[in-house]
Design a protein around this motif. Structure first.
Motif, mmCIF file in Angstrom:
data_model
loop_
_atom_site.group_PDB
_atom_site.id
_atom_site.type_symbol
_atom_site.label_atom_id
_atom_site.label_comp_id
_atom_site.label_asym_id
_atom_site.label_seq_id
_atom_site.Cartn_x
_atom_site.Cartn_y
_atom_site.Cartn_z
ATOM 1 N N THR A 111 0.907 -1.471 -0.301
ATOM 2 C CA THR A 111 0.109 0.082 0.006
ATOM 3 C C THR A 111 0.940 0.962 -0.514
ATOM 4 O OG1 THR A 111 -1.494 -1.136 0.754
ATOM 5 C CG2 THR A 111 -2.030 1.490 1.045
ATOM 6 N N ILE A 115 1.035 4.688 -2.455
ATOM 7 C CA ILE A 115 0.589 5.500 -2.254
ATOM 8 C C ILE A 115 1.636 6.599 -2.394
ATOM 9 C CG2 ILE A 115 0.650 7.005 0.165
ATOM 10 C CD1 ILE A 115 -0.667 5.437 1.314
ATOM 11 N N HIS A 284 -7.181 2.809 -5.696
ATOM 12 C CA HIS A 284 -7.199 3.265 -4.889
ATOM 13 C C HIS A 284 -5.941 2.565 -3.864
ATOM 14 C CE1 HIS A 284 -8.080 3.693 -0.077
ATOM 15 N NE2 HIS A 284 -8.902 4.503 -0.150
ATOM 16 N N ALA A 445 -4.922 4.586 4.466
ATOM 17 C CA ALA A 445 -5.578 4.236 3.464
ATOM 18 C C ALA A 445 -6.668 3.073 3.646
ATOM 19 C CB ALA A 445 -4.321 4.013 2.883
ATOM 20 N N ASP A 448 -9.794 4.320 5.126
ATOM 21 C CA ASP A 448 -10.726 5.221 4.141
ATOM 22 C C ASP A 448 -11.625 4.024 3.272
ATOM 23 O OD1 ASP A 448 -11.318 7.619 2.132
ATOM 24 O OD2 ASP A 448 -10.255 6.559 0.651
ATOM 25 N N TYR A 449 -10.615 3.135 2.943
ATOM 26 C CA TYR A 449 -11.274 1.714 1.630
ATOM 27 C C TYR A 449 -12.274 2.093 2.169
ATOM 28 C CZ TYR A 449 -11.177 -1.520 -1.460
ATOM 29 O OH TYR A 449 -11.547 -2.996 -2.710
ATOM 30 N N GLU A 460 -12.119 5.003 -4.226
ATOM 31 C CA GLU A 460 -10.797 5.876 -4.992
ATOM 32 C C GLU A 460 -10.223 7.392 -4.124
ATOM 33 O OE1 GLU A 460 -12.123 8.389 -8.359
ATOM 34 O OE2 GLU A 460 -13.174 6.490 -9.347
ATOM 35 N N PHE A 461 -8.696 7.289 -3.944
ATOM 36 C CA PHE A 461 -7.941 7.552 -2.946
ATOM 37 C C PHE A 461 -7.660 9.040 -3.224
ATOM 38 C CE2 PHE A 461 -4.319 8.149 -0.418
ATOM 39 C CZ PHE A 461 -3.967 7.544 0.581
ATOM 40 N N ASN A 462 -7.451 9.593 -1.782
ATOM 41 C CA ASN A 462 -7.013 11.744 -2.405
ATOM 42 C C ASN A 462 -6.510 11.317 -1.055
ATOM 43 O OD1 ASN A 462 -7.106 13.892 -2.382
ATOM 44 N ND2 ASN A 462 -9.218 14.517 -2.600
ATOM 45 N N TYR A 466 -6.183 13.354 3.832
ATOM 46 C CA TYR A 466 -5.716 12.889 4.437
ATOM 47 C C TYR A 466 -4.196 14.138 5.364
ATOM 48 C CZ TYR A 466 -9.146 9.367 4.781
ATOM 49 O OH TYR A 466 -10.187 8.446 4.843
ATOM 50 N N TRP A 474 -1.709 11.037 -5.837
ATOM 51 C CA TRP A 474 -3.155 10.673 -5.916
ATOM 52 C C TRP A 474 -3.839 12.359 -4.691
ATOM 53 C CZ3 TRP A 474 -5.198 6.548 -6.743
ATOM 54 C CH2 TRP A 474 -4.099 4.693 -6.619
ATOM 55 N N TYR A 478 -8.549 10.498 -6.891
ATOM 56 C CA TYR A 478 -7.360 9.436 -8.396
ATOM 57 C C TYR A 478 -7.736 9.758 -9.376
ATOM 58 C CZ TYR A 478 -7.346 5.578 -11.318
ATOM 59 O OH TYR A 478 -7.224 4.198 -12.107
#
Length: 489
Positions: A111, A115, A284, A445, A448-449, A460-462, A466, A474, A478
């Protein structure tokens, strides 16, 4: 003198402190993530079949097969046999334990690789060096680990794979090692000069095929000896805790060799699996973290376990007290620890077939592992060399890698394994320290997931949400490859 030096360095690296450190890190990550390796098994399986590749990144499945091609290697056949030879049947239990807790470690490092990945020359790159520099801000540490990984992947570890291919082909078909060496580097050179996409496509086809065939042979042997199930599993569990009368005196060796060979097979914590994880096109980071956690289950609970059970069910093994040199069990007189145990096990059901089958299986296992080794070495060289000279550096790396591979066909197996263990030990020490310090982003992460999953979304990751710095890919969410390409045009 060189062999003595190698032995001494191995003793320093693989002290009881490293074993304790590996186990404690895995337990810490497991507890902090509330044992994601149990809670998210269903999600892991779902994610394996999802996702598509892009011009810059491979699909989740391709990234999985690339990482499996690194994990499923000689360690699964010869390494498992060696673990039994020096740790007894109890070593198998400790291989399972380190894999279970190591799944959480694999999630964290993979992960983090996602990132902090970046796009270079139209390809996604990432791994320990990238997340150390961007996450910790320690450029010097990142350079040290990148150099250590290049040394391990391109010089120290290919010899194990090449040596095993040469030995098995010599035993099974009488082919001279020199001929095998020339053939191996010719095919390997064609592939690695084709780039990461060719590596991914090759692994996508070869890895599942070779694994399935190997498992079918193992199932046939277990079925033929099905009445031994209670005895074999009873022996594994009793020996793991020193309760067996024969193996009680080597309990420490059972733990040491189980963890050592289990880690060699599953690679959790050494940072190698993080490299193909970073190459995946996902929305993500946690997606690929979970996929990579699942990959070590496939590796150890299927391939390593299949090897161990074939050997134990057929009784084709010897056990040696490493400290005293005393032979505790001798069922294969004159056969040294390694793939010969597995060859003998297959021969019990398929006489005359075992040596040839294991030689071919080892060829595929070792070959795809070398693909992965080269890709990992190249990724770290790409991190170190960012000038116009990168092309020249890559070309030189290819030549060094092929030379080390060829040399591995003629060196002794003992020296090859010892050098490989040194490379493994260096990477584990450096990478575990890094991901312990960088656990927070990987944990955020995951949270969030899980929150997005509960809301019925495709996560989807931002990173900006955070406050994760230096995660440029990111930032502000995404961005799909197609969207970025259209914007660039």
């Amino acid at each position: 003198m060189i062999e003595k030096l190698v032995e001494t360095v191995n003793g320093w690296l693989w002290s009881p402190f490293l074993i304790a450190f590996i186990v404690c890190c895995g337990l810490y990550f497991s507890i902090r993530t509330r044992f994601l390796q149990i809670r998210h098994v269903k999600e892991m399986i779902r994610l394996v079949t999802m996702g598509k590749s892009s011009e810059a990144g491979v699909s989740s499945f391709q990234a999985l097969t690339m990482s499996l091609s690194g994990r499923i290697g000689v360690g699964n056949v010869a390494g498992t046999a060696t673990g039994i030879a020096y740790g007894g049947s109890g070593a198998v239990f400790w291989m399972w334990v380190i894999t279970f807790i190591g799944a959480a470690t694999a999630y964290v490092e993979s992960t983090l690789a996602q990132i902090y990945k970046e796009e270079q020359d139209g390809q996604y790159r990432g791994g320990p060096a990238f997340y150390i520099e961007k996450g910790l801000g320690w450029k010097w540490f990142a350079v040290v680990i990148a150099a250590a990984i290049i040394l391990s992947m391109a010089v120290l570890m290919p010899g194990i794979q090449a040596n095993s291919i040469a030995d098995s082909f010599s035993n099974a078909f009488g082919i001279p090692k020199l001929v095998t060496g020339i053939f191996v580097i010719a095919v390997l050179g064609f592939t690695i000069f084709g780039g990461v996409k060719r590596i991914a496509k090759t692994a996508e086809i070869v890895v599942p095929f070779m694994a399935v065939v190997y498992l079918l042979v193992a199932i046939a042997i277990i079925a033929a000896n099905i009445e031994k199930v209670p005895d074999v599993f009873g022996l594994i569990f009793k020996s793991a805790f020193g309760a067996d009368q024969v193996f009680g005196g080597i309990l420490g060796s059972a733990v040491m060799w189980g963890v050592k060979r289990g880690l060699y097979a599953n690679e959790a914590g050494q940072g190698t699996g993080a490299h193909p994880a970073a190459a995946a096109e996902v929305s993500h980071p946690a997606k690929q973290g979970l996929v990579q956690a699942f990959s070590i289950y496939l590796d150890v609970f299927l391939i390593v376990t299949a090897t161990a059970l074939m050997i134990l069910f057929t009784g084709q093994y010897n056990v040696i007290n490493e400290k005293t040199g005393e032979t505790i069990v001798e069922n294969l007189k004159g056969v040294e620890p390694g793939a010969g145990y597995t060859q003998a096990a297959v021969d019990t059901l398929f006489p005359g077939f075992g040596s040839a089958f294991i030689a071919i299986a080892l060829f595929f296992f070792a070959f795809t592992t070398m693909y992965a080794y080269y890709y990992i070495a190249e990724t770290n060289l790409a991190y170190l060399v960012r000038s116009e000279k990168r092309g020249t550096a890559f070309f030189a790396l290819k030549l060094i890698f092929l030379a080390a591979t060829f040399y591995g066909t003629v060196k002794t197996a003992t020296t090859a394994w010892a050098m490989g263990d040194i490379g493994l030990g260096i990477m584990v020490w450096l990478n575990l320290i890094a991901i312990l310090l960088l656990f927070k982003p990987a944990y955020m992460a995951l949270k969030d997931y899980e929150e997005q999953l509960k809301q019925g979304k495709d996560p989807e990751f931002n990173a900006s949400k955070y406050g994760i710095k230096n995660a440029k890919f990111w930032e502000n969410g995404y961005k799909r490859w197609e969207e970025k390409k259209e914007k660039a045009l």
